[in-house]
Design a protein around this motif. Structure first.
Motif, PDB file in Angstrom:
ATOM      1  N   VAL B  95       0.848  -1.198   0.000  1.00 30.08           N
ATOM      2  CA  VAL B  95       0.000   0.000   0.000  1.00 30.08           C
ATOM      3  C   VAL B  95       0.884   1.249   0.000  1.00 30.08           C
ATOM      4  N   ASP B  96       0.284   2.349  -0.457  1.00 30.12           N
ATOM      5  CA  ASP B  96       0.975   3.629  -0.465  1.00 30.12           C
ATOM      6  C   ASP B  96       1.244   4.058   0.983  1.00 30.12           C
ATOM      7  N   ARG B  97       2.497   4.388   1.284  1.00 30.34           N
ATOM      8  CA  ARG B  97       2.855   4.779   2.656  1.00 30.34           C
ATOM      9  C   ARG B  97       2.089   6.035   3.096  1.00 30.34           C
ATOM     10  N   ARG B  98       1.713   6.876   2.116  1.00 28.13           N
ATOM     11  CA  ARG B  98       0.965   8.094   2.471  1.00 28.13           C
ATOM     12  C   ARG B  98      -0.418   7.729   3.005  1.00 28.13           C
ATOM     13  N   ALA B  99      -0.949   6.601   2.515  1.00 33.06           N
ATOM     14  CA  ALA B  99      -2.259   6.149   3.014  1.00 33.06           C
ATOM     15  C   ALA B  99      -2.134   5.664   4.460  1.00 33.06           C
ATOM     16  N   ILE B 100      -1.012   5.022   4.772  1.00 34.82           N
ATOM     17  CA  ILE B 100      -0.784   4.586   6.156  1.00 34.82           C
ATOM     18  C   ILE B 100      -0.716   5.818   7.065  1.00 34.82           C
ATOM     19  N   TYR B 101       0.044   6.825   6.599  1.00 36.40           N
ATOM     20  CA  TYR B 101       0.162   8.063   7.377  1.00 36.40           C
ATOM     21  C   TYR B 101      -1.218   8.701   7.574  1.00 36.40           C
ATOM     22  N   ALA B 102      -1.990   8.777   6.488  1.00 36.69           N
ATOM     23  CA  ALA B 102      -3.312   9.413   6.562  1.00 36.69           C
ATOM     24  C   ALA B 102      -4.199   8.680   7.573  1.00 36.69           C
ATOM     25  N   GLY B 103      -4.149   7.363   7.563  1.00 35.01           N
ATOM     26  CA  GLY B 103      -4.962   6.572   8.490  1.00 35.01           C
ATOM     27  C   GLY B 103      -4.561   6.805   9.930  1.00 35.01           C
ATOM     28  N   ILE B 147      -6.155  18.401  14.292  1.00 33.18           N
ATOM     29  CA  ILE B 147      -5.609  17.948  12.997  1.00 33.18           C
ATOM     30  C   ILE B 147      -4.116  18.273  12.919  1.00 33.18           C
ATOM     31  N   GLY B 148      -3.763  19.511  13.284  1.00 35.91           N
ATOM     32  CA  GLY B 148      -2.359  19.929  13.211  1.00 35.91           C
ATOM     33  C   GLY B 148      -1.468  19.106  14.126  1.00 35.91           C
ATOM     34  N   PHE B 149      -1.940  18.899  15.358  1.00 37.88           N
ATOM     35  CA  PHE B 149      -1.124  18.141  16.313  1.00 37.88           C
ATOM     36  C   PHE B 149      -0.973  16.692  15.847  1.00 37.88           C
ATOM     37  N   ALA B 150      -2.083  16.111  15.355  1.00 39.04           N
ATOM     38  CA  ALA B 150      -2.015  14.722  14.870  1.00 39.04           C
ATOM     39  C   ALA B 150      -1.109  14.619  13.648  1.00 39.04           C
ATOM     40  N   ALA B 151      -1.119  15.647  12.793  1.00 39.00           N
ATOM     41  CA  ALA B 151      -0.286  15.632  11.578  1.00 39.00           C
ATOM     42  C   ALA B 151       1.192  15.548  11.957  1.00 39.00           C
ATOM     43  N   VAL B 152       1.627  16.366  12.893  1.00 40.29           N
ATOM     44  CA  VAL B 152       3.042  16.352  13.310  1.00 40.29           C
ATOM     45  C   VAL B 152       3.313  15.144  14.214  1.00 40.29           C
ATOM     46  N   GLY B 153       2.386  14.922  15.150  1.00 40.87           N
ATOM     47  CA  GLY B 153       2.584  13.857  16.136  1.00 40.87           C
ATOM     48  C   GLY B 153       2.695  12.479  15.502  1.00 40.87           C
ATOM     49  N   THR B 154       1.906  12.228  14.466  1.00 39.40           N
ATOM     50  CA  THR B 154       1.956  10.931  13.792  1.00 39.40           C
ATOM     51  C   THR B 154       3.334  10.701  13.179  1.00 39.40           C
ATOM     52  N   ALA B 155       3.853  11.735  12.531  1.00 38.06           N
ATOM     53  CA  ALA B 155       5.170  11.593  11.894  1.00 38.06           C
ATOM     54  C   ALA B 155       6.252  11.330  12.945  1.00 38.06           C
ATOM     55  N   VAL B 218       3.964  17.718   4.654  1.00 35.19           N
ATOM     56  CA  VAL B 218       5.313  17.281   5.063  1.00 35.19           C
ATOM     57  C   VAL B 218       5.244  15.876   5.686  1.00 35.19           C
ATOM     58  N   GLY B 219       4.257  15.644   6.536  1.00 36.68           N
ATOM     59  CA  GLY B 219       4.110  14.334   7.188  1.00 36.68           C
ATOM     60  C   GLY B 219       3.885  13.222   6.175  1.00 36.68           C
ATOM     61  N   ALA B 220       2.994  13.461   5.236  1.00 40.29           N
ATOM     62  CA  ALA B 220       2.695  12.432   4.218  1.00 40.29           C
ATOM     63  C   ALA B 220       3.928  12.136   3.370  1.00 40.29           C
ATOM     64  N   GLY B 221       4.716  13.199   3.118  1.00 36.40           N
ATOM     65  CA  GLY B 221       5.900  13.027   2.278  1.00 36.40           C
ATOM     66  C   GLY B 221       7.047  12.310   2.970  1.00 36.40           C
ATOM     67  N   THR B 222       7.102  12.401   4.298  1.00 36.54           N
ATOM     68  CA  THR B 222       8.261  11.850   5.009  1.00 36.54           C
ATOM     69  C   THR B 222       7.967  10.539   5.741  1.00 36.54           C
ATOM     70  N   TYR B 223       6.705  10.241   5.982  1.00 31.30           N
ATOM     71  CA  TYR B 223       6.351   9.101   6.840  1.00 31.30           C
ATOM     72  C   TYR B 223       6.900   7.775   6.291  1.00 31.30           C
ATOM     73  N   GLY B 224       6.866   7.634   4.967  1.00 27.23           N
ATOM     74  CA  GLY B 224       7.369   6.401   4.350  1.00 27.23           C
ATOM     75  C   GLY B 224       8.820   6.144   4.717  1.00 27.23           C
ATOM     76  N   PHE B 225       9.630   7.199   4.726  1.00 34.03           N
ATOM     77  CA  PHE B 225      11.048   7.057   5.081  1.00 34.03           C
ATOM     78  C   PHE B 225      11.206   6.736   6.564  1.00 34.03           C
ATOM     79  N   LEU B 226      10.307   7.313   7.376  1.00 29.19           N
ATOM     80  CA  LEU B 226      10.391   7.089   8.825  1.00 29.19           C
ATOM     81  C   LEU B 226      10.081   5.636   9.176  1.00 29.19           C
ATOM     82  N   LEU B 227       9.299   4.974   8.338  1.00 27.62           N
ATOM     83  CA  LEU B 227       8.959   3.573   8.602  1.00 27.62           C
ATOM     84  C   LEU B 227      10.114   2.626   8.294  1.00 27.62           C
ATOM     85  N   GLU B 228      11.071   3.096   7.482  1.00 22.54           N
ATOM     86  CA  GLU B 228      12.212   2.251   7.127  1.00 22.54           C
ATOM     87  C   GLU B 228      13.058   2.002   8.363  1.00 22.54           C
ATOM     88  N   GLU B 229      13.553   0.784   8.475  1.00 26.65           N
ATOM     89  CA  GLU B 229      14.423   0.460   9.611  1.00 26.65           C
ATOM     90  C   GLU B 229      15.872   0.624   9.215  1.00 26.65           C
TER      91      GLU B 229
END
Lengths: 259, 229
Positions: B95-103, B147-155, B218-229
């Motif tokens: 799945v698209d990592r941005r969708a994971i972030y959005a969820g 919304i703003g806090f969740a956007a940053v906090g999730t990342a 910014v969160g949607a764009g970076t979250y995929g990289f943050l998931l990498e180990e």
């Protein structure tokens, strides 16, 4: 075992002999804090084969499987899955590879069926199809009677069965099984053996890492033995030491789609 | 299924899964609410019984309580994934990592919205502030703040969830970034509660909305990289 449908990824376009190998590694290495879990492995696995990955603890089996699943990136070397460079295109690899890890990866407060339904959505099934596929998988793994119970109350063996159920709702081309028999009773182990046979018959490439050398070697086309992060020995058919495969291709044709 | 529709389905499934886990694990969600309410109460004790002083400080204290509760909420939503290796499995789905972030962000925003929705009347009662007709713009501030806090906090929760010192690192990384959000939310709430005599509440709400959009992108764009180990 009840009637079980095996779902597979779209087959690659091409004829036997022209297809890329399922796994092709060249000097593949992975370091964890300067310690090499995998120290330069060159290995080729033919498509559609079942290969047993053997070796003692710390040999590098899990690291090799996690690299093949694109769960981690290599420190050195190259890795191609179904002819696709796994480092450059991990998203393509994720569409074709399914990985059963040591961790069963369930959500504790969701029921068994909810966990599988969630997996069906992630693997791209529609709502109605997903429900049917999940129920069929629950019947196959013998958890139909506890489908509505939360995973939190499951035993280790039940959790493992549910993780195997997640494999059944996926559509893999390459299946990576890390100790699939661990935590299971005799019936559960027999179920795993039977399913590996079904995946093999359906043309899925299966890499099985296990300490149960006799058990997995008996059902595999070939074996690869790792020791100290290096490839110690290969035997049987479908697996070769060294980069005998064609080089990874950036683009590949998949039946019905162009990548 | 189009890519966008598939991503929306995935995001909704992740948010739904998190919501079910939160509702069934009532202990954790209830503790967060209790903690945030306790923060409100302790701030009240610290400032003393002066009603005017309490009413003046109320917007700031309310938002601090929401932020502290939000810290626990976003951390816990990722902790659910870290249990039993589910995060690695989530990252391996095709799945698209941005969708994971959005969820995950949607689940975080919804949980914070519930938290904020309960803390606002609680602050009203504790600090003696008449919310009255101000509830609509106040609710708007809570929605935009959540919304703003969740956007940053999730990342950041995605970045720190695998780290050993995550309990310390998450607030250290997150609080400086949400400082503009906190400022805008407090100013908007203060203006709204004072009857907005200078007509400045709208500007602060606009600033909150702009913060949300930037952080979501910014969160949607970076979250995929943050998931990498």
């Amino acid at each position: 075992m009840p009637q079980t449908t095996i779902y597979v990824a779209p087959r690659l376009a091409g004829t036997l002999g022209t297809l890329p190998p399922a796994v092709a590694t060249v000097d593949l290495a992975r370091l964890f804090q300067r310690s090499a879990a995998l120290a330069g492995v060159s290995l080729t696995v033919e498509m559609g084969r079942t290969i047993a990955l053997l070796g003692p603890n710390g040999a590098g089996k899990t690291t090799l499987l996690r690299l093949c699943a694109a769960a981690i990136r290599p420190s050195f070397g190259s890795l191609a899955i179904d002819g696709v460079d796994a480092v450059e295109h991990p998203e393509v690899v994720r569409e074709r590879v399914v990985y059963l890890s040591h961790a069963t990866a369930h959500y504790e407060d969701l029921t068994a069926e909810e966990n599988l339904r969630f997996a069906t959505i992630m693997f791209g099934w529609g709502a109605r199809e997903g429900r049917e596929v999940a129920r069929e998988a629950l019947a196959t793994i013998g958890l139909e009677s506890v489908a509505d119970e939360r995973v939190r109350v499951f035993s280790a063996g039940m959790r493992k069965r549910l993780a195997i159920g997640r494999l059944l709702v996926a559509r893999p081309s390459l299946l990576l099984l890390d100790e699939p028999h661990a935590s299971l009773d005799a019936a559960g182990m027999a179920l795993v053996d039977e399913l590996i046979g079904l995946w093999h018959d359906a043309g899925v490439t299966v890499l099985v890492a296990s300490h149960q050398a006799e058990r997995v070697a008996g059902m595999a086309d070939g074996t690869a033995r790792l020791d100290g992060g290096l490839l110690a020995e290969v035997s049987g058919s479908g697996v070769f030491a060294g980069p005998v495969a064609p080089q990874p291709r950036r683009r590949m044709a998949v039946a019905g789609m162009d990548r | 299924m189009t890519q966008l529709r598939r991503s929306l389905t995935v995001a909704m499934a992740i948010a739904r899964k998190d919501a079910i886990s939160e509702l069934r694990g009532r202990q954790a969600a209830g503790s967060t609410l209790f903690f945030a309410a306790l923060v409100l109460l302790l701030f009240g004790f610290a400032l003393g019984p002066d009603a005017e002083r309490l009413a003046q400080a109320a917007p700031g204290l309310l938002w601090l309580a929401i932020v502290f509760g939000g810290l626990i909420t976003v951390a816990r939503l990722h902790q659910l994934e870290a249990e039993d290796g589910a995060l690695e499995q989530l990252a391996l789905y095709p799945v698209d990592r941005r969708a994971i972030y959005a969820g995950k962000a949607l689940a975080g925003a919804a949980a914070m919205l519930v938290l904020g929705g309960l803390l606002v009347p609680a602050a009203g009662i504790l600090y003696g502030i008449p919310i009255g007709a101000a509830w609509v713009p106040l609710l708007t501030a809570v929605v935009l703040g959540a919304i703003g806090f969740a956007a940053v906090g999730t990342a950041y929760a995605g970045l720190t969830v695998r780290m050993r010192a995550r309990e310390v690192l998450l607030p250290l990384l997150l609080l400086p970034i949400v400082a503009p959000l906190l400022l805008a939310a407090v100013k908007a709430s203060s203006a709204v509660l004072a009857g907005d005599p200078l007509g400045e509440a709208g500007s602060w709400l606009q600033l909150l909305a702009a913060f949300d959009v930037i952080m979501l992108v910014v969160g949607a764009g970076t979250y995929g990289f943050l998931l990498e180990e």
